[in-house]
Design a protein around this motif. Structure first.
Motif, PDB file in Angstrom:
ATOM      1  N   PHE A 169       0.843  -1.257   0.067  1.00 12.23           N
ATOM      2  CA  PHE A 169       0.018   0.167   0.056  1.00 12.23           C
ATOM      3  C   PHE A 169       0.919   1.377  -0.071  1.00 12.23           C
ATOM      4  CE2 PHE A 169      -2.393   3.254   2.214  1.00 12.23           C
ATOM      5  CZ  PHE A 169      -3.375   3.628   1.160  1.00 12.23           C
ATOM      6  N   ALA A 170       1.978   1.180   0.772  1.00 11.25           N
ATOM      7  CA  ALA A 170       2.821   2.459   0.891  1.00 11.25           C
ATOM      8  C   ALA A 170       3.348   2.682  -0.516  1.00 11.25           C
ATOM      9  CB  ALA A 170       4.116   2.386   1.646  1.00 11.25           C
ATOM     10  N   ALA A 171       3.801   1.640  -1.178  1.00 13.80           N
ATOM     11  CA  ALA A 171       4.321   1.749  -2.630  1.00 13.80           C
ATOM     12  C   ALA A 171       3.297   2.158  -3.707  1.00 13.80           C
ATOM     13  CB  ALA A 171       4.943   0.423  -3.189  1.00 13.80           C
ATOM     14  N   LEU A 172       1.896   1.698  -3.280  1.00 14.91           N
ATOM     15  CA  LEU A 172       0.825   2.223  -4.319  1.00 14.91           C
ATOM     16  C   LEU A 172       0.626   3.927  -4.002  1.00 14.91           C
ATOM     17  CD1 LEU A 172      -1.627   1.971  -5.866  1.00 14.91           C
ATOM     18  CD2 LEU A 172      -2.979   1.308  -4.000  1.00 14.91           C
ATOM     19  N   ALA A 173       0.855   4.098  -2.938  1.00 15.11           N
ATOM     20  CA  ALA A 173       0.518   5.609  -2.515  1.00 15.11           C
ATOM     21  C   ALA A 173       1.527   6.551  -3.175  1.00 15.11           C
ATOM     22  CB  ALA A 173       0.198   5.759  -0.997  1.00 15.11           C
ATOM     23  N   ASP A 174       2.535   6.032  -2.839  1.00 15.02           N
ATOM     24  CA  ASP A 174       3.971   6.906  -3.451  1.00 15.02           C
ATOM     25  C   ASP A 174       3.750   6.803  -5.086  1.00 15.02           C
ATOM     26  OD1 ASP A 174       6.496   8.048  -3.059  1.00 15.02           O
ATOM     27  OD2 ASP A 174       7.389   6.455  -4.056  1.00 15.02           O
ATOM     28  N   ALA A 175       3.388   5.696  -5.834  1.00 11.28           N
ATOM     29  CA  ALA A 175       3.268   5.504  -7.202  1.00 11.28           C
ATOM     30  C   ALA A 175       2.096   6.519  -7.775  1.00 11.28           C
ATOM     31  CB  ALA A 175       3.344   4.280  -7.448  1.00 11.28           C
ATOM     32  N   VAL A 176       1.206   6.552  -7.028  1.00  7.12           N
ATOM     33  CA  VAL A 176       0.093   7.510  -7.494  1.00  7.12           C
ATOM     34  C   VAL A 176       0.202   8.963  -7.250  1.00  7.12           C
ATOM     35  CG1 VAL A 176      -1.649   5.606  -7.819  1.00  7.12           C
ATOM     36  CG2 VAL A 176      -1.476   7.277  -5.613  1.00  7.12           C
ATOM     37  N   GLY A 177       1.281   9.028  -6.426  1.00 10.65           N
ATOM     38  CA  GLY A 177       1.547  10.708  -6.101  1.00 10.65           C
ATOM     39  C   GLY A 177       0.750  10.769  -4.797  1.00 10.65           C
ATOM     40  N   GLU A 178       0.523  10.351  -4.101  1.00 10.29           N
ATOM     41  CA  GLU A 178      -0.121  10.523  -2.767  1.00 10.29           C
ATOM     42  C   GLU A 178       0.545   9.803  -1.623  1.00 10.29           C
ATOM     43  OE1 GLU A 178      -2.434  12.507  -2.016  1.00 10.29           O
ATOM     44  OE2 GLU A 178      -3.236  13.213  -3.802  1.00 10.29           O
ATOM     45  N   PRO A 179       1.689   9.984  -1.371  1.00  8.36           N
ATOM     46  CA  PRO A 179       2.615   9.225  -0.459  1.00  8.36           C
ATOM     47  C   PRO A 179       2.028   9.416   1.146  1.00  8.36           C
ATOM     48  CG  PRO A 179       3.978  10.965  -1.115  1.00  8.36           C
ATOM     49  CD  PRO A 179       2.691  11.001  -2.108  1.00  8.36           C
ATOM     50  N   ALA A 233      -0.523   0.113 -15.035  1.00  5.37           N
ATOM     51  CA  ALA A 233      -0.194  -1.200 -14.895  1.00  5.37           C
ATOM     52  C   ALA A 233       1.493  -1.258 -14.810  1.00  5.37           C
ATOM     53  CB  ALA A 233      -0.645  -2.241 -15.712  1.00  5.37           C
ATOM     54  N   ALA A 234       2.268  -0.444 -15.752  1.00  8.40           N
ATOM     55  CA  ALA A 234       3.629  -0.721 -16.052  1.00  8.40           C
ATOM     56  C   ALA A 234       4.109  -0.020 -14.634  1.00  8.40           C
ATOM     57  CB  ALA A 234       4.238  -0.045 -17.060  1.00  8.40           C
ATOM     58  N   VAL A 235       3.643   1.156 -14.317  1.00 13.85           N
ATOM     59  CA  VAL A 235       4.040   1.974 -13.134  1.00 13.85           C
ATOM     60  C   VAL A 235       3.813   1.189 -11.784  1.00 13.85           C
ATOM     61  CG1 VAL A 235       3.619   4.140 -11.649  1.00 13.85           C
ATOM     62  CG2 VAL A 235       3.693   4.165 -14.197  1.00 13.85           C
ATOM     63  N   LEU A 236       2.863   0.621 -11.734  1.00 17.71           N
ATOM     64  CA  LEU A 236       2.395   0.099 -10.333  1.00 17.71           C
ATOM     65  C   LEU A 236       3.423  -1.482 -10.114  1.00 17.71           C
ATOM     66  CD1 LEU A 236      -1.334   0.435 -10.001  1.00 17.71           C
ATOM     67  CD2 LEU A 236       0.489   1.704  -8.791  1.00 17.71           C
ATOM     68  N   LEU A 237       3.324  -2.049 -11.238  1.00 19.47           N
ATOM     69  CA  LEU A 237       4.108  -3.519 -11.222  1.00 19.47           C
ATOM     70  C   LEU A 237       5.670  -3.169 -10.907  1.00 19.47           C
ATOM     71  CD1 LEU A 237       2.583  -5.538 -14.120  1.00 19.47           C
ATOM     72  CD2 LEU A 237       2.396  -5.924 -11.573  1.00 19.47           C
ATOM     73  N   ALA A 253       6.737  -0.732  -9.291  1.00 22.00           N
ATOM     74  CA  ALA A 253       6.985  -0.370  -7.764  1.00 22.00           C
ATOM     75  C   ALA A 253       6.557  -1.699  -6.793  1.00 22.00           C
ATOM     76  CB  ALA A 253       6.008   0.599  -7.483  1.00 22.00           C
ATOM     77  N   GLY A 254       6.268  -2.616  -7.657  1.00 22.90           N
ATOM     78  CA  GLY A 254       6.042  -3.914  -6.797  1.00 22.90           C
ATOM     79  C   GLY A 254       4.619  -4.015  -6.254  1.00 22.90           C
ATOM     80  N   VAL A 255       3.649  -3.228  -6.897  1.00 19.63           N
ATOM     81  CA  VAL A 255       2.262  -3.428  -6.535  1.00 19.63           C
ATOM     82  C   VAL A 255       1.447  -4.294  -7.647  1.00 19.63           C
ATOM     83  CG1 VAL A 255       0.156  -1.938  -6.235  1.00 19.63           C
ATOM     84  CG2 VAL A 255       2.410  -0.953  -5.672  1.00 19.63           C
ATOM     85  N   PRO A 256       0.994  -5.243  -7.266  1.00 14.45           N
ATOM     86  CA  PRO A 256       0.085  -6.146  -7.935  1.00 14.45           C
ATOM     87  C   PRO A 256      -1.101  -5.444  -8.830  1.00 14.45           C
ATOM     88  CG  PRO A 256       0.177  -7.196  -5.951  1.00 14.45           C
ATOM     89  CD  PRO A 256       0.773  -5.833  -5.853  1.00 14.45           C
ATOM     90  N   ALA A 257      -1.157  -5.430 -10.115  1.00 15.06           N
ATOM     91  CA  ALA A 257      -1.936  -4.623 -10.715  1.00 15.06           C
ATOM     92  C   ALA A 257      -2.011  -4.909 -12.341  1.00 15.06           C
ATOM     93  CB  ALA A 257      -1.648  -2.968 -10.680  1.00 15.06           C
ATOM     94  N   GLY A 258      -3.206  -4.810 -12.877  1.00 17.10           N
ATOM     95  CA  GLY A 258      -3.213  -4.987 -14.342  1.00 17.10           C
ATOM     96  C   GLY A 258      -4.397  -4.699 -15.143  1.00 17.10           C
ATOM     97  N   PRO A 259      -4.444  -4.540 -16.136  1.00 15.08           N
ATOM     98  CA  PRO A 259      -5.751  -4.135 -16.870  1.00 15.08           C
ATOM     99  C   PRO A 259      -6.650  -5.283 -16.834  1.00 15.08           C
ATOM    100  CG  PRO A 259      -4.276  -4.670 -18.702  1.00 15.08           C
ATOM    101  CD  PRO A 259      -3.405  -4.729 -17.377  1.00 15.08           C
ATOM    102  N   VAL A 260      -7.941  -5.070 -16.845  1.00 14.87           N
ATOM    103  CA  VAL A 260      -9.101  -5.946 -17.222  1.00 14.87           C
ATOM    104  C   VAL A 260      -8.976  -6.448 -18.600  1.00 14.87           C
ATOM    105  CG1 VAL A 260     -11.549  -6.511 -16.982  1.00 14.87           C
ATOM    106  CG2 VAL A 260     -10.303  -5.068 -15.375  1.00 14.87           C
TER     107      VAL A 260
END
Length: 414
Positions: free
Chosen positions: A273-283, A321-325, A327-334
């Protein structure tokens, strides 16, 4: 020349049966039809078992008529999906001759698989007790919708089981109607359970020489497969409901609208979650008391979803998906299904194989495009020996062999 697509070394299996399968020497008389039973026997056939599919005259397996879509020969793609590596024999089990032929077939087999309504095989003289009295080493797998007791008369259709078994009650949006899964998931799960039970029974027979009955049913398989949702009720008395794509115990673990299409974000721990917050610009979100731990995030799920959705709408799903992966965040398009196969190909995972068929008796051979087996065995990989059979394609061959076989004495090993 045979070809393979999307199937790398180590996963590919072998085309035309080159090499030895883990279940070489195991013979299966498959009286099942539609999905759960045929899926189970196809998995075993991929691993080397010799499967003879017994079909009724005229129509054969119900799924032969379930079209569109169909291949270029007019064969239902539904039937094609679960019947490779099998031979088809037409037997009329309503006649004495057909039943005697079936008993002769069983006499040379290690396993029987059937998914008639409970009691049907017994009425045909092909029930578990009768066949195992002749051959104690026989493994007899029965697949039903609701067991052989009070539910024996209830037809075992996947949609019905998804409804009465609770799966639809947890599938769909909070304010929408219950929704079934997009495939006959209960049949597939039951087929997996059946194949596992058969393998366990074969292992037991190896050790003791004794066969046994394997019984699985759609409802029991679904209740087991409901895992955490079923456990929530069994342990805590919680009756879960529909939550759309959200998770009852984890957040954020759902889909979000990106600029072009939805993206799935599956955060399983506080570090992600911390990695996600940082990746979307909301640390700062990771330090917010509402979102510091998973329990906090579940309690404030709606607020968190709104904040993340606002950020994710700024770019497309592939970008995120590219940014989050990264950063180590599991993510992908539908993805759509074609995109899913392409994704598997890019990852070097099994996708599609073409199974050729050698011309027989001067007739034109045919090939079949199949979804590759997901089971990777380093020493005895999956085999792609035969395309799904035409109705009765092997009847003459099999009946001729059976007619020249001496009757097996009771309890004789194959």
């Amino acid at each position: 020349m045979s070809t393979q697509h999307n199937v790398p070394d180590g996963w590919a299996g072998t085309i035309d049966g080159a090499g030895q399968g883990a279940l070489d020497g195991v013979r299966i008389a498959d009286f099942s039809r539609v999905l759960a039973g045929p899926y189970a026997t196809m998995l075993l056939a991929d691993l080397g078992a010799d499967v003879v599919k017994v079909e009724r005259p005229g129509t054969g397996d119900d799924t032969r008529a379930w079209r569109p879509p169909a291949d270029h020969d007019g064969t239902s793609t539904y039937f094609l999906s679960v019947n490779r590596n099998k031979r088809s024999v037409v037997l009329d089990l309503t006649t004495d001759a057909g039943r005697e032929q079936a008993r002769a077939l069983v006499a040379e087999c290690d396993v029987v698989v059937e998914n008639f309504r409970p009691g049907t095989m017994e009425r045909l003289g092909l029930g578990h007790n009768e066949l195992r009295a002749r051959r104690p080493e026989l493994i007899y797998c029965s697949i039903s919708g609701f067991g052989g007791g009070a539910g024996a008369a209830i037809p075992g259709y996947d949609l019905l089981v998804q409804a009465v078994g609770g799966l639809m009650s947890v599938t769909g949006t909070l304010d929408g109607e219950p929704v079934k899964a997009g495939v006959a998931l209960v049949d597939v799960i039951t087929g997996l359970h059946a194949s596992l039970g058969i393998l366990a029974a074969l292992r037991h027979r190896d050790a003791t020489g004794q066969g046994q009955r394997v019984e699985v049913n759609l409802l029991g398989s679904l209740l087991s497969a409901m895992v955490n949702q079923a456990s929530a009720f069994a342990v805590a008395g919680v009756v879960p409901g529909r939550m759309g794509n959200a998770h009852p115990s984890i957040a954020p673990y759902e889909t979000f609208p990106a600029a072009d299409r939805p993206i799935a974000v599956a955060v399983g721990n506080d570090r992600q979650f911390a990695a996600l917050a940082d990746a979307v610009g909301e640390p700062g979100l990771a330090l917010d008391d509402r979102f510091r731990t998973n329990t906090d995030r579940v309690a404030h799920r709606a607020e968190l979803r709104d904040l993340l959705a606002e950020r994710l709408r700024a770019a497309g799903a592939d970008h995120w998906a590219a940014v989050l992966l990264a950063a180590g965040v599991p993510a992908g398009p539908v993805n759509t299904l074609d995109e899913a196969f392409d994704f598997a190909h890019k990852l070097g995972l099994p996708g599609i194989v073409d199974i050729p068929a050698a011309p027989a008796d001067g007739t034109q051979g045919r090939s079949s495009r199949q979804v590759a087996s997901p089971i990777a065995l380093s020493g005895t990989p999956a085999q792609y020996r035969l395309p799904p059979p035409r109705l009765g394609e092997h009847t003459a061959e099999i009946l001729d062999r059976l007619s020249h076989q001496p009757p097996a004495p009771p309890g004789a090993a194959t």
